[in-house]
Structure formats: structure tokens, C-alpha cells
Design a protein around this motif. Structure first.
Motif, PDB file in Angstrom:
ATOM      1  N   GLU A 132       2.621   1.658  -3.411  1.00 21.80           N
ATOM      2  CA  GLU A 132       1.744   2.218  -4.434  1.00 21.80           C
ATOM      3  C   GLU A 132       1.570   3.721  -4.250  1.00 21.80           C
ATOM      4  N   THR A 133       1.390   4.146  -2.986  1.00 19.80           N
ATOM      5  CA  THR A 133       1.240   5.577  -2.711  1.00 19.80           C
ATOM      6  C   THR A 133       2.499   6.338  -3.102  1.00 19.80           C
ATOM      7  N   LYS A 134       3.656   5.829  -2.682  1.00 16.71           N
ATOM      8  CA  LYS A 134       4.921   6.484  -2.989  1.00 16.71           C
ATOM      9  C   LYS A 134       5.207   6.475  -4.490  1.00 16.71           C
ATOM     10  N   ALA A 135       4.885   5.373  -5.143  1.00 16.15           N
ATOM     11  CA  ALA A 135       5.117   5.280  -6.591  1.00 16.15           C
ATOM     12  C   ALA A 135       4.274   6.319  -7.334  1.00 16.15           C
ATOM     13  N   LYS A 136       3.019   6.509  -6.919  1.00 19.66           N
ATOM     14  CA  LYS A 136       2.165   7.505  -7.566  1.00 19.66           C
ATOM     15  C   LYS A 136       2.713   8.911  -7.346  1.00 19.66           C
ATOM     16  N   GLU A 137       3.156   9.185  -6.111  1.00 14.21           N
ATOM     17  CA  GLU A 137       3.732  10.500  -5.821  1.00 14.21           C
ATOM     18  C   GLU A 137       4.988  10.739  -6.656  1.00 14.21           C
ATOM     19  N   HIS A 138       5.848   9.721  -6.721  1.00  9.02           N
ATOM     20  CA  HIS A 138       7.102   9.841  -7.449  1.00  9.02           C
ATOM     21  C   HIS A 138       6.842  10.017  -8.950  1.00  9.02           C
ATOM     22  N   ALA A 139       5.934   9.207  -9.489  1.00  7.36           N
ATOM     23  CA  ALA A 139       5.617   9.304 -10.916  1.00  7.36           C
ATOM     24  C   ALA A 139       4.975  10.648 -11.245  1.00  7.36           C
ATOM     25  N   THR A 140       4.105  11.119 -10.349  1.00 11.17           N
ATOM     26  CA  THR A 140       3.458  12.426 -10.563  1.00 11.17           C
ATOM     27  C   THR A 140       4.489  13.546 -10.568  1.00 11.17           C
TER      28      THR A 140
ATOM     29  N   ILE B  98      -0.133  -3.352  -7.039  1.00 10.07           N
ATOM     30  CA  ILE B  98       0.329  -2.409  -8.064  1.00 10.07           C
ATOM     31  C   ILE B  98      -0.433  -2.589  -9.368  1.00 10.07           C
TER      32      ILE B  98
ATOM     33  N   GLU C 265       0.840  -1.201   0.000  1.00  6.65           N
ATOM     34  CA  GLU C 265       0.000   0.000   0.000  1.00  6.65           C
ATOM     35  C   GLU C 265       0.877   1.254   0.000  1.00  6.65           C
TER      36      GLU C 265
END
Length: 317
Positions: free
Chosen positions: A226-234, A315, A223
Motif C-alpha cells: 500500500e505504501t509503495k503503491a501510493k508512492e508510485h501512483a503519486t 488496499i 502494508e
């Protein structure tokens, strides 16, 4: 609100069982629709082929779909033999790993097709059609009666034939055969499932409470990932988009390398020498995967299958 929270917690705790139950119910409902709307037994020499196709082919399609949507198999295959390593790629060298991974995957994939077959056998429509055209069934039920052979193939279509006592007995016999096979199939499935679960738990390398903690950790880690990946990708997308429109050079922005992604994408392997709970856990504790300890591990045990399943499910792969 408390009841709603209880329901949510119950669904989370038993998500695997509920998932399999939903798949089984949807499969059973699909079989009912096919049997009532689509299935029309031809009542001629093609009974055997027609009935068998409706009994087995949808189950085979569900089996293939189960593999197609299974994330663990795609995690195993993705990047396993890239073009630059084509010459050194040896499928036989990883055959054992593939078998260990695909065995539980296949067991889960069989839920829907076996449900289709079991429900179809209990309803008996498909089996009656197939059996009424089978030469083996004809020889057993009719022996040398030629008229019986001709009547038998018309039984699934002509209800007036059931008024004859001898024909009615033969028809009921086909129903009984189908339902008996269906119940035996269900009993065998439940027995095998219980035995395999007991064996996998017996061979679990960790205790019950540690396994429970492991599952909580795995779910929480994914979880957060996924949150960190979305922040990083954004953030990365914002930087690149801004530089594109403003014609500027991007500021340094740390992101994992291809090798980093490859290392944490390996299927989890348990080692009794070290206590890691995921590939990310192992990666960050072995000098970003550069330590010789990173490649060390035993076979992927069935009791730890949830580790990679949670990873891929969270993911959305």
C-alpha cells in the motif's frame, strides 16, 4: 504509553474476533431500536406476516449487505469474464473454485443476520406477534376454542388481557417458545463454528507456527504494498500533471502492465510443491509470472483464507 501499546497489540492480534463482536453488538443494538421504536404489531389477521417480516427480512438484508462489503468475493468476480474473453468464459469450469471461496465468505456473512434473529428471538417481540397469528400455534394452544383464537391475536397489543389467567399462560408460553428457539439457535451456531474451525485447522497444510509467520508476512507485505503503491501512483500523477501543464513529453516511467496486475490479483492457491506466501511472492519468483510454475497450485484451502482477506482489506477494495 505501555498500556496503550498493549491495547493496540491486543486489538491487532484479535482483530477478527473483535470485528465479529462489534458487528454482533451493532446488530443487537439495531434490533433493540427497531423493536422499541419501529415495530408495532397490528394485532389482527396480519400478525403472522408482520412479525415474520420484522424477524426475517432485516436478517436477509444484512446477509446481502455482508456479501456487498466482502472484498474477497469482489476479488473473485472482478475481471473473471472480461468482454474480450466472453466467448471462452465458462462459469461451470470454475464452479469448484467459486464454491470453495464463497463457502467461508458465506459463513462470515451470516454473523450479522444470525445475530439479528437470535437477539430478536430472545426478546420475543417479533415471534410473539408472528406466532399469535399463526394457525398452527392457534390450533395447538386453543384447540377448538373460538374465543381463544380471537384473544390470542390481541395479546401483543392489549396488556389488560394478561390479567386473565388462561391468557397470561398462553402469552408466557409464546415468550418461552421464542427464547428456547433463540438459545437453541445460539448453541447450534457456536457448535458449528467450533467444529468448522477445528476441521479447517486440522486440514491446514502448514504447522501452527508457520501459519502464524504466514499471517505476519501477509500483513507486512500488504502494508508495504500500500505504501509503495501510493508512492508510485503519486509519482506517476505528478509526471502526467507536470507534462500536461508544461506541454512536454513524459520521461520513461516503469509501471506494472495490465497482465502484471491481473496475475497478482488471482486468488491465492496453495501448492505443497513450492513455498510461496502470496501471489506477489509467487509472481516475483516465477520470472514475473511467466514460468509454468506460476499457474500451478492446489485448491484454496480454508485454513489459508487470511491470505486474500488481508490483501483486499489493506488496499481497501
Amino acid at each position: 504509553m505501555d498500556k496503550l501499546q498493549w491495547v493496540i497489540n491486543f486489538c491487532i492480534r484479535h482483530q477478527n474476533v473483535l470485528g465479529y463482536s462489534i458487528v454482533s453488538l451493532l446488530t443487537a443494538a439495531s434490533e433493540q431500536i427497531f423493536s422499541a421504536v419501529v415495530f408495532k404489531c397490528p394485532c389482527n389477521s396480519g400478525n403472522m406476516l408482520y412479525g415474520s417480516v420484522f424477524l426475517l427480512v432485516p436478517a436477509f438484508i444484512l446477509f446481502l449487505l455482508g456479501y456487498m462489503v466482502n472484498t474477497k468475493m469482489w476479488r473473485l468476480l472482478t475481471g473473471s469474464c472480461p468482454p474480450e474473453k466472453r466467448c471462452s468464459c465458462s462459469p461451470w469450469g470454475t464452479c469448484t473454485l467459486y464454491c470453495l471461496v464463497l463457502l467461508p465468505v458465506t459463513a462470515r456473512t451470516l454473523v450479522a443476520p444470525l445475530t439479528w434473529i437470535a437477539v430478536a428471538l430472545l426478546r420475543a417481540n417479533f415471534y410473539e406477534c408472528a406466532a399469535s397469528g399463526s394457525s398452527l400455534i392457534k390450533n395447538l394452544m386453543c384447540k377448538d376454542k373460538e374465543e381463544c383464537h380471537q384473544v390470542l391475536v390481541r395479546i401483543p397489543c392489549d396488556e389488560t388481557l394478561l390479567q386473565k389467567e388462561e391468557v397470561s399462560i398462553e402469552f408466557l408460553s409464546l415468550q418461552a417458545q421464542s427464547q428456547l428457539i433463540g438459545w437453541f439457535l445460539i448453541a447450534i451456531i457456536m457448535t458449528v463454528a467450533l467444529i468448522s474451525t477445528c476441521v479447517s485447522r486440522c486440514y491446514s497444510p502448514v504447522s501452527y507456527l508457520q501459519l502464524k509467520f504466514w499471517k505476519i508476512y501477509s500483513k507486512t507485505e500488504q502494508e508495504l504494498f500500500e505504501t509503495k503503491a501510493k508512492e508510485h501512483a503519486t509519482r506517476l500523477a505528478e509526471i502526467n500533471t507536470k507534462c500536461f501543464f508544461e506541454a512536454t513529453n513524459p520521461a520513461p516511467f516503469q509501471t506494472p502492465t495490465n497482465e502484471d496486475w491481473r496475475k497478482i490479483s488471482f486468488l491465492y492457491t496453495f501448492s505443497s510443491q513450492e513455498q510461496y506466501y502470496s501471489m506477489i511472492h509467487k509472481y516475483v519468483n516465477t520470472n514475473r509470472g511467466n514460468s509454468i510454475r506460476f499457474g500451478r497450485g492446489d485448491q484454496n484451502l480454508p485454513g489459508l483464507g487470511f491470505v486474500d482477506e488481508a490483501s483486499t482489506a489493506e488496499i481497501g477494495l
